[in-house]
Design an enzyme around this catalytic site. Sequence first.
Site: not given
Length: 224
Positions: A49, A120
Amino acid sequence: MTQTLEPAAREWLAANGFTVKEEARWVAALTHGSMGEKRDYERLEFLGDRVLGLSIADWLYAQSDAPEGKLAQRLNAIVSREMCARIARGIGLAEHIRISKQARADGGRDSDNILGDVVESLLGAQFLDNGFEPARDLVRQLFRPALESGAGVAKHPKSALQEWAAGNQRAMPQYEVVERAGPDHAQRFTVRVSVHKVGEAQGSASSKGEAEKAAAQAFMEQYG
């Protein structure tokens, strides 16, 4: 015993620009918690992320002289869970996620939350195996359609609705979750937004935030 990637998964990763070195890491990146294994994608998703956010921020800063607010608006749209899930579907990620039969039957492989998380986690694995620059280059490759489409140029529907209400001397919009359905990994939220003495509208999505966004968009289309 060290787990190894399925040949099809390894080929798919290579075809989409991922460079596998430490194989067990990539197995974990594709593994959902429902498998009950010691390592799953959650820690890698946390890292990925941040890799995604920095990579997109770097691109936006280099490509535009827009003020901070506009850059943040675009960044938030491009790194959103909805956009990550769209990228996942575009590269055919779903079939390579390691997920339990029950979670799969509950729609886990089509969940925006899970698809976005795994994108992610794979970026986290790319960063750890290959360093930031290769990870950044891969982000630019995978997210190029979003970067070039102008995603986030238009104002976020919730911001647009709030400004509309203020400009028309109306009370601020009120959001309420009216329905929450499905298992934890594949939930569906329905949100109602209302403006006093104007009206209300609803929106549904796989996260509360996206449902609020959909509700605000529906309200503006009807009353704005």
